[in-house]
Design a protein around this motif. Sequence first.
Motif, PDB file in Angstrom:
ATOM      1  N   LEU A 120     -12.804  51.817  13.342  1.00  0.00           N
ATOM      2  CA  LEU A 120     -11.430  52.227  13.618  1.00  0.00           C
ATOM      3  C   LEU A 120     -11.056  53.390  12.705  1.00  0.00           C
ATOM      4  N   ASP A 121     -11.372  54.584  13.165  1.00  0.00           N
ATOM      5  CA  ASP A 121     -11.091  55.778  12.377  1.00  0.00           C
ATOM      6  C   ASP A 121      -9.587  56.068  12.405  1.00  0.00           C
ATOM      7  N   GLY A 122      -9.066  56.458  11.253  1.00  0.00           N
ATOM      8  CA  GLY A 122      -7.627  56.765  11.167  1.00  0.00           C
ATOM      9  C   GLY A 122      -6.809  55.510  10.938  1.00  0.00           C
ATOM     10  N   SER A 123      -7.452  54.485  10.378  1.00  0.00           N
ATOM     11  CA  SER A 123      -6.807  53.173  10.340  1.00  0.00           C
ATOM     12  C   SER A 123      -5.555  53.119   9.462  1.00  0.00           C
ATOM     13  N   SER A 124      -5.396  54.104   8.555  1.00  0.00           N
ATOM     14  CA  SER A 124      -4.161  54.064   7.758  1.00  0.00           C
ATOM     15  C   SER A 124      -2.951  54.391   8.641  1.00  0.00           C
ATOM     16  N   ASN A 125      -3.205  54.804   9.889  1.00  0.00           N
ATOM     17  CA  ASN A 125      -2.118  55.103  10.827  1.00  0.00           C
ATOM     18  C   ASN A 125      -1.766  53.941  11.747  1.00  0.00           C
ATOM     19  N   ILE A 157      -5.479  71.068   9.098  1.00  0.00           N
ATOM     20  CA  ILE A 157      -5.958  70.826   7.731  1.00  0.00           C
ATOM     21  C   ILE A 157      -4.838  70.129   6.968  1.00  0.00           C
ATOM     22  N   ASN A 158      -5.187  69.287   6.016  1.00  0.00           N
ATOM     23  CA  ASN A 158      -4.164  68.651   5.200  1.00  0.00           C
ATOM     24  C   ASN A 158      -3.759  69.621   4.090  1.00  0.00           C
ATOM     25  N   GLU A 159      -2.624  70.318   4.324  1.00  0.00           N
ATOM     26  CA  GLU A 159      -2.193  71.350   3.368  1.00  0.00           C
ATOM     27  C   GLU A 159      -1.680  70.741   2.066  1.00  0.00           C
ATOM     28  N   GLY A 160      -1.397  69.445   2.097  1.00  0.00           N
ATOM     29  CA  GLY A 160      -0.992  68.752   0.868  1.00  0.00           C
ATOM     30  C   GLY A 160      -2.102  68.755  -0.177  1.00  0.00           C
ATOM     31  N   HIS A 161      -3.325  69.003   0.293  1.00  0.00           N
ATOM     32  CA  HIS A 161      -4.459  69.030  -0.639  1.00  0.00           C
ATOM     33  C   HIS A 161      -4.768  70.450  -1.119  1.00  0.00           C
ATOM     34  N   SER A 162      -3.869  71.407  -0.859  1.00  0.00           N
ATOM     35  CA  SER A 162      -4.228  72.805  -1.144  1.00  0.00           C
ATOM     36  C   SER A 162      -4.524  73.032  -2.637  1.00  0.00           C
ATOM     37  N   ARG A 206      -1.365  71.807  13.279  1.00  0.00           N
ATOM     38  CA  ARG A 206      -1.257  70.441  13.819  1.00  0.00           C
ATOM     39  C   ARG A 206      -2.191  69.556  13.009  1.00  0.00           C
ATOM     40  N   TYR A 207      -1.661  68.516  12.377  1.00  0.00           N
ATOM     41  CA  TYR A 207      -2.521  67.620  11.602  1.00  0.00           C
ATOM     42  C   TYR A 207      -1.973  66.200  11.674  1.00  0.00           C
ATOM     43  N   ILE A 208      -2.772  65.326  12.284  1.00  0.00           N
ATOM     44  CA  ILE A 208      -2.345  63.939  12.455  1.00  0.00           C
ATOM     45  C   ILE A 208      -2.811  63.086  11.275  1.00  0.00           C
ATOM     46  N   SER A 240      -5.739  61.559  11.537  1.00  0.00           N
ATOM     47  CA  SER A 240      -6.624  60.616  12.211  1.00  0.00           C
ATOM     48  C   SER A 240      -7.646  61.526  12.889  1.00  0.00           C
ATOM     49  N   LEU A 241      -8.839  61.587  12.315  1.00  0.00           N
ATOM     50  CA  LEU A 241      -9.812  62.603  12.739  1.00  0.00           C
ATOM     51  C   LEU A 241     -10.048  62.590  14.244  1.00  0.00           C
ATOM     52  N   VAL A 242     -10.210  61.397  14.787  1.00  0.00           N
ATOM     53  CA  VAL A 242     -10.540  61.300  16.198  1.00  0.00           C
ATOM     54  C   VAL A 242      -9.417  61.918  17.050  1.00  0.00           C
ATOM     55  N   MET A 264     -10.337  71.437   9.777  1.00  0.00           N
ATOM     56  CA  MET A 264     -11.006  71.746   8.505  1.00  0.00           C
ATOM     57  C   MET A 264     -10.749  70.627   7.497  1.00  0.00           C
ATOM     58  N   TYR A 265     -11.810  70.109   6.907  1.00  0.00           N
ATOM     59  CA  TYR A 265     -11.661  69.206   5.766  1.00  0.00           C
ATOM     60  C   TYR A 265     -12.600  69.720   4.682  1.00  0.00           C
ATOM     61  N   PRO A 266     -12.076  70.593   3.801  1.00  0.00           N
ATOM     62  CA  PRO A 266     -12.939  71.241   2.801  1.00  0.00           C
ATOM     63  C   PRO A 266     -13.400  70.278   1.718  1.00  0.00           C
ATOM     64  N   GLY A 268     -16.920  66.483  -0.019  1.00  0.00           N
ATOM     65  CA  GLY A 268     -16.012  66.342   1.115  1.00  0.00           C
ATOM     66  C   GLY A 268     -15.527  64.913   1.192  1.00  0.00           C
ATOM     67  N   LYS A 269     -14.693  64.602   2.174  1.00  0.00           N
ATOM     68  CA  LYS A 269     -14.224  63.220   2.327  1.00  0.00           C
ATOM     69  C   LYS A 269     -14.895  62.526   3.511  1.00  0.00           C
ATOM     70  N   LEU A 270     -15.144  63.280   4.569  1.00  0.00           N
ATOM     71  CA  LEU A 270     -15.551  62.650   5.822  1.00  0.00           C
ATOM     72  C   LEU A 270     -17.033  62.278   5.805  1.00  0.00           C
TER      73      LEU A 270
HETATM   74  P1  AFP Z   1      -8.399  56.321   7.316  1.00  0.00           P
HETATM   75  O1  AFP Z   1      -9.347  55.698   8.336  1.00  0.00           O
HETATM   76  O2  AFP Z   1      -8.442  55.663   5.979  1.00  0.00           O
HETATM   77  O3  AFP Z   1      -7.013  56.465   7.851  1.00  0.00           O
HETATM   78  O4  AFP Z   1      -8.978  57.793   7.049  1.00  0.00           O
HETATM   79  C1  AFP Z   1      -8.929  58.685   8.078  1.00  0.00           C
HETATM   80  C2  AFP Z   1      -9.860  59.808   7.820  1.00  0.00           C
HETATM   81  O5  AFP Z   1     -11.138  59.367   7.462  1.00  0.00           O
HETATM   82  C3  AFP Z   1      -9.939  60.731   9.039  1.00  0.00           C
HETATM   83  O6  AFP Z   1      -9.732  60.057  10.235  1.00  0.00           O
HETATM   84  C4  AFP Z   1      -8.869  61.759   8.769  1.00  0.00           C
HETATM   85  O7  AFP Z   1      -9.115  62.996   9.369  1.00  0.00           O
HETATM   86  C5  AFP Z   1      -8.883  61.880   7.273  1.00  0.00           C
HETATM   87  O8  AFP Z   1      -9.353  60.626   6.772  1.00  0.00           O
HETATM   88  C6  AFP Z   1      -7.526  62.158   6.711  1.00  0.00           C
HETATM   89  O9  AFP Z   1      -7.629  62.319   5.343  1.00  0.00           O
HETATM   90  P2  AFP Z   1      -6.383  62.854   4.475  1.00  0.00           P
HETATM   91  O10 AFP Z   1      -5.384  61.761   4.490  1.00  0.00           O
HETATM   92  O11 AFP Z   1      -6.972  63.130   3.139  1.00  0.00           O
HETATM   93  O12 AFP Z   1      -5.891  64.096   5.137  1.00  0.00           O
END
Ligand code: AFP
Length: 341
Positions: free
Chosen positions: A126-131, A218-223, A251-253, A255-257, A271-273, A281-283
């Motif tokens: 479940l990608d994006g599960s924090s949402n 892109i998550n600009e909060g991480h700039s 546009r940035y949700i 939730s990668l998917v 972009m996820y630098p 990276g994070k992903l």
């Molecule tokens: P979660 O599954 O913990 O919500 O993480 C989602 C994710 O792996 C990917 O789906 C998002 O693109 C990315 O993290 C968002 O990360 P940031 O919150 O650092 O922008």
Amino acid sequence: MYRRGCKMPERLGITVSKHILETQRKFPEATGDFSGLLSELAVAGKVVHRAVSKAGLVDVLGKTGEVNIQGEEVQKLDDFANTIIVQKMDHTGYLCAMASEEVDDIIEIADKHPQGGRYTLAFDPLDGSSNIDVNVSIGTIFSVHRKISKGPKGALEDFLQKGTEQVAAGYIIYGSSTMLVYTAGHGVHGFTFDPSIGEFLLSHPNIKTPDKGSIYSINEGHSYKWDERVRKMVDHFKEHDKDNGRPYSGRYIGSLVADFHRNLMKGGIFMYPSDAKTGEGKLRLLYEAAPLAMICEQAGGSAIAESENILDIEPTDLHQRVPLYIGCKEDVETCKRFLGE
Ligand code: AFP
């Protein structure tokens, strides 16, 4: 192994199982295992869909209190999706092992199913599960490889194969409608779930992404964590240059998917630098970057970590993280140019 650039004619409205079978018939050497695997995965997706669509009604919201291998809090629905996929897939006979973003080690096929199959399945349940708690689109991402190890069971080396060796990749997005999007190396096909008949129906045959997009994600909060190259690159996409179709829309949700799916359909760059300090990276390569890169390439786009194509990276670790720049070909080229400075 998938070959770039093959296409197949498609019929709108056919079920995903029929589509998979029809594709299989074009390959006389196919045993049916692979088709069976994908069909079972679609069924697992339906079960997860049912749980996600009831998330606001039943007591599945909130966190389990545990922390997964990535150091993140585990959500109940992640757990559920993980269990459903493992239980559904481990008795099919098609798989020799599985790997999940939520589980530290490879998942062996239960001993009561000793017939062990010829494929591996890596997935992010479940990608994006924090949402989940806020009704934002989330999804299941999957990647299939052939078993290459010699023993009777699947081994780590079966998962540490380059993205170019994937035989299939896809995702199920649980959004305003639920869609299954997959490629087996012959184009990208999208199926929308019709809950009234419980089937995924072909709605988006041969998906193609534009050569150049109009969205940057892109998550600009991480700039504050970006290096100078990334800063300049993002400024470039935001710059006013009407003749060259800029500025792009942001546009940035998160939730990668969902971010990927929107950009695939509309045209854009995600972009996820890497973090400028750690270089990380994070992903995750195996559960997120590689499967989406295969889909993106099959749709006419591309994906890089920085200088390297995502699909050419030789994984060294099950939970390896990579920077990711994925989307329309020209936009990825732009990223490459800035990152190469
Ligand atoms: P979660 O599954 O913990 O919500 O993480 C989602 C994710 O792996 C990917 O789906 C998002 O693109 C990315 O993290 C968002 O990360 P940031 O919150 O650092 O922008």
